[in-house]
Design a protein around this motif. Structure first.
Motif, PDB file in Angstrom:
ATOM      1  N   VAL A  85     -23.117 -87.169 -30.577  1.00  0.00           N
ATOM      2  CA  VAL A  85     -22.718 -86.298 -31.685  1.00  0.00           C
ATOM      3  C   VAL A  85     -21.226 -86.442 -31.953  1.00  0.00           C
ATOM      4  CG1 VAL A  85     -22.459 -83.893 -32.424  1.00  0.00           C
ATOM      5  CG2 VAL A  85     -24.596 -84.648 -31.376  1.00  0.00           C
ATOM      6  N   LYS A  86     -20.417 -86.512 -30.900  1.00  0.00           N
ATOM      7  CA  LYS A  86     -18.975 -86.683 -31.079  1.00  0.00           C
ATOM      8  C   LYS A  86     -18.660 -87.994 -31.801  1.00  0.00           C
ATOM      9  CE  LYS A  86     -17.556 -84.008 -26.998  1.00  0.00           C
ATOM     10  NZ  LYS A  86     -16.910 -84.097 -25.649  1.00  0.00           N
ATOM     11  N   GLU A  87     -19.368 -89.066 -31.422  1.00  0.00           N
ATOM     12  CA  GLU A  87     -19.152 -90.340 -32.096  1.00  0.00           C
ATOM     13  C   GLU A  87     -19.477 -90.249 -33.581  1.00  0.00           C
ATOM     14  OE1 GLU A  87     -19.863 -94.018 -28.990  1.00  0.00           O
ATOM     15  OE2 GLU A  87     -21.581 -93.261 -30.124  1.00  0.00           O
ATOM     16  N   LEU A  88     -20.610 -89.641 -33.887  1.00  0.00           N
ATOM     17  CA  LEU A  88     -21.047 -89.567 -35.281  1.00  0.00           C
ATOM     18  C   LEU A  88     -20.127 -88.674 -36.103  1.00  0.00           C
ATOM     19  CD1 LEU A  88     -24.918 -89.340 -34.743  1.00  0.00           C
ATOM     20  CD2 LEU A  88     -23.528 -91.367 -35.259  1.00  0.00           C
ATOM     21  N   LEU A  89     -19.652 -87.583 -35.517  1.00  0.00           N
ATOM     22  CA  LEU A  89     -18.683 -86.741 -36.212  1.00  0.00           C
ATOM     23  C   LEU A  89     -17.373 -87.506 -36.439  1.00  0.00           C
ATOM     24  CD1 LEU A  89     -19.201 -83.269 -34.500  1.00  0.00           C
ATOM     25  CD2 LEU A  89     -19.777 -83.897 -36.853  1.00  0.00           C
ATOM     26  N   GLY A  90     -17.008 -88.347 -35.488  1.00  0.00           N
ATOM     27  CA  GLY A  90     -15.815 -89.182 -35.675  1.00  0.00           C
ATOM     28  C   GLY A  90     -15.973 -90.134 -36.845  1.00  0.00           C
ATOM     29  N   LEU A  91     -17.187 -90.664 -37.023  1.00  0.00           N
ATOM     30  CA  LEU A  91     -17.448 -91.545 -38.158  1.00  0.00           C
ATOM     31  C   LEU A  91     -17.320 -90.773 -39.471  1.00  0.00           C
ATOM     32  CD1 LEU A  91     -18.424 -94.186 -39.423  1.00  0.00           C
ATOM     33  CD2 LEU A  91     -20.780 -93.424 -38.985  1.00  0.00           C
ATOM     34  N   LEU A  92     -17.907 -89.591 -39.547  1.00  0.00           N
ATOM     35  CA  LEU A  92     -17.798 -88.780 -40.764  1.00  0.00           C
ATOM     36  C   LEU A  92     -16.361 -88.344 -40.995  1.00  0.00           C
ATOM     37  CD1 LEU A  92     -21.039 -86.607 -40.525  1.00  0.00           C
ATOM     38  CD2 LEU A  92     -20.642 -88.646 -41.912  1.00  0.00           C
ATOM     39  N   ASN A  93     -15.618 -88.141 -39.922  1.00  0.00           N
ATOM     40  CA  ASN A  93     -14.192 -87.818 -40.044  1.00  0.00           C
ATOM     41  C   ASN A  93     -13.458 -88.957 -40.742  1.00  0.00           C
ATOM     42  OD1 ASN A  93     -11.785 -86.104 -39.165  1.00  0.00           O
ATOM     43  ND2 ASN A  93     -11.283 -88.072 -38.203  1.00  0.00           N
ATOM     44  N   TYR A  94     -13.862 -90.191 -40.477  1.00  0.00           N
ATOM     45  CA  TYR A  94     -13.271 -91.340 -41.176  1.00  0.00           C
ATOM     46  C   TYR A  94     -13.698 -91.341 -42.640  1.00  0.00           C
ATOM     47  CZ  TYR A  94     -11.535 -96.088 -41.907  1.00  0.00           C
ATOM     48  OH  TYR A  94     -10.830 -97.175 -42.353  1.00  0.00           O
ATOM     49  N   PHE A  95     -14.994 -91.125 -42.894  1.00  0.00           N
ATOM     50  CA  PHE A  95     -15.524 -91.157 -44.260  1.00  0.00           C
ATOM     51  C   PHE A  95     -14.874 -90.112 -45.166  1.00  0.00           C
ATOM     52  CE2 PHE A  95     -20.013 -93.068 -43.328  1.00  0.00           C
ATOM     53  CZ  PHE A  95     -19.423 -94.275 -43.035  1.00  0.00           C
ATOM     54  N   VAL A  96     -14.338 -89.039 -44.586  1.00  0.00           N
ATOM     55  CA  VAL A  96     -13.780 -87.971 -45.402  1.00  0.00           C
ATOM     56  C   VAL A  96     -12.246 -88.029 -45.411  1.00  0.00           C
ATOM     57  CG1 VAL A  96     -13.536 -86.112 -43.676  1.00  0.00           C
ATOM     58  CG2 VAL A  96     -14.302 -85.555 -46.006  1.00  0.00           C
ATOM     59  N   ALA A  97     -11.699 -89.193 -45.099  1.00  0.00           N
ATOM     60  CA  ALA A  97     -10.235 -89.374 -45.126  1.00  0.00           C
ATOM     61  C   ALA A  97      -9.685 -89.005 -46.492  1.00  0.00           C
ATOM     62  CB  ALA A  97      -9.885 -90.810 -44.779  1.00  0.00           C
ATOM     63  N   PRO A  98      -8.566 -88.276 -46.548  1.00  0.00           N
ATOM     64  CA  PRO A  98      -8.073 -87.714 -47.807  1.00  0.00           C
ATOM     65  C   PRO A  98      -7.366 -88.719 -48.696  1.00  0.00           C
ATOM     66  CG  PRO A  98      -6.608 -87.135 -46.015  1.00  0.00           C
ATOM     67  CD  PRO A  98      -7.774 -87.839 -45.388  1.00  0.00           C
ATOM     68  N   ASN A 144      -9.671 -80.677 -42.801  1.00  0.00           N
ATOM     69  CA  ASN A 144      -9.043 -80.606 -44.120  1.00  0.00           C
ATOM     70  C   ASN A 144     -10.001 -80.092 -45.192  1.00  0.00           C
ATOM     71  OD1 ASN A 144      -6.971 -81.239 -46.139  1.00  0.00           O
ATOM     72  ND2 ASN A 144      -8.194 -83.037 -46.656  1.00  0.00           N
ATOM     73  N   LEU A 145     -11.298 -80.052 -44.902  1.00  0.00           N
ATOM     74  CA  LEU A 145     -12.260 -79.534 -45.867  1.00  0.00           C
ATOM     75  C   LEU A 145     -12.052 -78.026 -46.024  1.00  0.00           C
ATOM     76  CD1 LEU A 145     -15.492 -81.442 -44.750  1.00  0.00           C
ATOM     77  CD2 LEU A 145     -13.820 -82.079 -46.507  1.00  0.00           C
ATOM     78  N   PRO A 146     -12.055 -77.512 -47.231  1.00  0.00           N
ATOM     79  CA  PRO A 146     -11.719 -76.102 -47.460  1.00  0.00           C
ATOM     80  C   PRO A 146     -12.749 -75.138 -46.886  1.00  0.00           C
ATOM     81  CG  PRO A 146     -12.510 -77.134 -49.480  1.00  0.00           C
ATOM     82  CD  PRO A 146     -12.337 -78.236 -48.484  1.00  0.00           C
ATOM     83  N   SER A 147     -12.287 -73.954 -46.567  1.00  0.00           N
ATOM     84  CA  SER A 147     -13.141 -72.952 -45.925  1.00  0.00           C
ATOM     85  C   SER A 147     -14.344 -72.575 -46.765  1.00  0.00           C
ATOM     86  CB  SER A 147     -12.312 -71.701 -45.610  1.00  0.00           C
ATOM     87  OG  SER A 147     -11.264 -72.002 -44.726  1.00  0.00           O
ATOM     88  N   LEU A 189      -0.541 -92.871 -45.305  1.00  0.00           N
ATOM     89  CA  LEU A 189      -0.621 -92.513 -43.897  1.00  0.00           C
ATOM     90  C   LEU A 189      -1.944 -92.957 -43.288  1.00  0.00           C
ATOM     91  CD1 LEU A 189       0.704 -88.847 -44.235  1.00  0.00           C
ATOM     92  CD2 LEU A 189       2.017 -90.884 -43.592  1.00  0.00           C
ATOM     93  N   LYS A 190      -1.916 -93.251 -41.996  1.00  0.00           N
ATOM     94  CA  LYS A 190      -3.144 -93.553 -41.265  1.00  0.00           C
ATOM     95  C   LYS A 190      -3.608 -92.272 -40.589  1.00  0.00           C
ATOM     96  CE  LYS A 190      -5.179 -97.003 -38.153  1.00  0.00           C
ATOM     97  NZ  LYS A 190      -6.207 -97.377 -39.165  1.00  0.00           N
ATOM     98  N   THR A 191      -4.852 -91.871 -40.824  1.00  0.00           N
ATOM     99  CA  THR A 191      -5.341 -90.597 -40.298  1.00  0.00           C
ATOM    100  C   THR A 191      -6.326 -90.754 -39.145  1.00  0.00           C
ATOM    101  OG1 THR A 191      -7.218 -90.456 -41.839  1.00  0.00           O
ATOM    102  CG2 THR A 191      -5.097 -89.559 -42.589  1.00  0.00           C
ATOM    103  N   TYR A 247     -11.189 -83.272 -35.205  1.00  0.00           N
ATOM    104  CA  TYR A 247     -11.564 -84.118 -36.343  1.00  0.00           C
ATOM    105  C   TYR A 247     -10.714 -83.682 -37.536  1.00  0.00           C
ATOM    106  CZ  TYR A 247     -15.497 -84.418 -33.138  1.00  0.00           C
ATOM    107  OH  TYR A 247     -16.267 -84.567 -32.002  1.00  0.00           O
ATOM    108  N   PRO A 248      -9.445 -84.118 -37.589  1.00  0.00           N
ATOM    109  CA  PRO A 248      -8.486 -83.584 -38.564  1.00  0.00           C
ATOM    110  C   PRO A 248      -8.918 -83.705 -40.013  1.00  0.00           C
ATOM    111  CG  PRO A 248      -7.366 -84.871 -36.876  1.00  0.00           C
ATOM    112  CD  PRO A 248      -8.828 -85.093 -36.681  1.00  0.00           C
TER     113      PRO A 248
END
Length: 562
Positions: A405-418, A198-201, A87-89, A193-194
């Motif tokens: 900040v939103k841009e950088l969080l979007g980048l980390l959201n990519y880096f943490v793709a499952p 996905n990172l656990p609580s 899947l593409k996330t 940032y889906p």
């Protein structure tokens, strides 16, 4: 002994502050929440520190069904093959071509330069940024980061803590120089940032300072404890002496096995060290020693104050005196000693077991890497497994505008793709064709170029990682062995009773105090001092701040219990 079936509470408690059980100087001061200013008690509960804050909502990735489901105790799901139709996330590029600077630490060789690295080039296209990595060797990283801070040269994204941190004024640093992520990540806001959602609580509480979210957790190996939690074995050596099951009834039986696999004349020893992780503290788990602290009726006892800890240290000293420990161990051990067969046991973590497996069977196809589960020292004491923090690092953003900040969080959201996603293939394998190809079973297999372009020790990997999955069809029965070892260890899980609590004295002095104990313990373990030296070291620890740390945590426990 914790049962880990009480999901919410025990998952949170899994963020225990785990120092090496026999004095390994890993002090996780960075993973405690910071006290707010002005009249705050020295010892407070996390609930008091995070009052009014909604931690990020957990929205699990709807992953393809695994071959074996994860367990509530933290054992990851098992996949025997990479899911078909990944899947593409992340729907499209996040940035518009501008620079993003990133600083972290790496282990091993540096990354292939950008001009020759097709994975890095493709990553820039995928995320829409010009990623400029400024990475340093792990041994130099703390000093380098302090230099950047002092010089006002912080990058956009940086690793602020990796397992341990000695930054004494973290709350003040975060408030002054780090981006407050609360507005972007608290509660349901993280759903923008889906992959971060996905990172656990259980990984998020230690990202909180002064009731605000300042960091993104790095999950890899977080629940499995600090480095050294598992004891990795050369199975072939134990097969040869009839101990292939690697199960032991007591320390006497274990000592006999270590004698049998040691051949000092041939330069082969039972126990050893390859790198920074000393083996002597692992045995505290066999004696049922506390996971840093033991609480009885709200009264705390530090591990090195207990009879169990003392017995474990005495036992390891007997192994040293017996001559079954490689003589170079006190100075860091022989180069590649485990892989070269110079010692057949090596303390390392579950996080590194796949790498260890691959390296060892490359040296010897019959190596049979295995893991020894903590066993009962005398056949009656209950062994334990010291749970880790729930994360192994914290990545922080430099203060910036909300749009940035939103841009950088979007980048980390990519880096943490499952695992199971298209992005994961680029993150962990590189570019299809050049860096990897599908094999006959539909699994990605890296080329020689891919192994150079995508190293799991540098570039994007030190910053954030997705939840673990047990998968590596190229390594034979690795997944089967790794899962069984984790199931056995997690069945013995012991959390830290001060998990999520704060001690002002521990945050400011804990690193130095623990290092003094560690130095004494090392001297005892390797024959320089007698066991009585521990008594004086503990008295000094208590006098110089240990009793104050205890009192502050006991106060925090009382507050937490209402």
């Amino acid at each position: 002994m914790s049962e880990l079936t009480r999901r919410g509470f025990m998952r949170l408690a899994a963020n225990g502050l785990v120092a090496g059980a026999l004095g390994t100087p890993l002090v996780f001061a960075a993973c405690r929440p910071a006290a707010p200013g002005g009249g705050t008690p020295a010892g407070v509960s996390r609930s008091a520190l995070t009052a009014g804050l909604k931690l990020p909502t957990h929205v699990p990735f709807q992953a393809p069904k695994p071959d074996m489901e994860p367990t509530v105790s933290g054992v990851p799901p098992v996949y025997n093959a990479y899911p078909s139709g990944p899947l593409k996330t992340v729907p499209g590029p996040i940035g518009k071509g501008g620079d993003v600077t990133l600083t972290g630490r790496f282990i091993g060789p540096p990354a292939t330069p950008f001009e020759q690295n097709v994975a890095w080039q493709e990553m820039n296209k995928q995320v829409g940024f010009n990623l400029k990595f400024n990475m340093y060797p792990q041994a130099d990283y703390a000093t380098r980061l302090q230099t950047l801070i002092a010089g006002g040269q912080l990058p956009d994204i940086f690793v602020q803590a990796s397992q341990a941190s000695t930054m004494q004024s973290e709350p003040e640093f975060m408030e002054a120089q780090a981006a407050d992520l609360t507005t972007f990540l608290a509660g349901d806001a993280i759903k923008d940032y889906p992959n971060l959602a996905n990172l656990p609580s259980y990984a998020w509480p230690t990202m909180v300072f002064n009731g605000k979210i300042f960091g993104i957790p790095r999950l890899k190996g977080g629940l499995a404890g600090p480095n050294g939690t598992s004891l990795i074995a050369q199975g072939k050596a134990f097969d040869a002496i009839g101990q292939g099951s690697l199960t032991f009834k007591n320390t006497g039986e274990f000592s006999s096995a270590l004698k049998a696999v040691t051949n000092a004349r041939a330069g082969v020893f039972a126990l050893g060290q390859t790198g920074l992780i000393a083996p002597h503290w692992w045995f505290a788990q066999c004696f049922g020693a506390p996971n840093q602290w033991r609480s009885v009726g709200g009264k705390l006892t530090r591990d090195w104050e207990t009879d169990e800890y003392r017995a474990a240290l005495a036992y390891f000293r007997s192994l040293w005196d017996m001559g079954v420990v490689h003589p170079e161990t006190p100075s860091g051990g022989p180069t590649n000693g485990f892989y070269a067969g110079k010692h057949v046991l090596w303390p390392n973590s579950f996080i590194a077991f796949d790498t260890t497996w691959a390296s060892s069977v490359r040296q010897d196809p019959d190596f049979k890497p295995r893991v020894i589960t903590p066993f009962s020292a005398d056949g009656s004491v209950q062994p334990v497994y010291h749970l880790g923090l729930g994360q192994t690092g914290r990545t922080v953003l430099r203060k910036a505008s909300p749009e940035r900040v939103k841009e950088l969080l979007g980048l980390l959201n990519y880096f943490v793709a499952p695992f199971g996603s298209q992005e994961y293939l680029l993150l962990y394998y590189g570019v299809q064709g050049a860096d990897w190809t599908y094999d006959a079973q539909g699994n990605p297999r890296q080329t020689e170029q891919g192994a150079r372009d995508v190293l799991t020790t540098n570039l994007w990997f030190p910053f954030v990682t997705p939840p673990d999955a047990l998968y590596n069809p190229a390594l034979g029965d690795y997944v089967k062995v790794a899962r069984q070892a984790q199931v056995e260890s997690f069945a013995l899980a012991l959390t830290n009773p001060v998990a999520g609590l704060y001690s002002k004295t521990d945050a400011s002095q804990g690193t130095a105090l623990t290092q003094r104990i560690a130095d004494t313990v090392t001297g005892i373990a390797y024959g320089r001092d007698g066991l009585s030296a521990l008594d004086e070291a503990v008295r000094t620890w208590r006098r110089d701040g240990g009793d104050q740390i205890r009192a502050e945590y006991e106060q925090a426990l009382q507050v937490a219990s209402g």
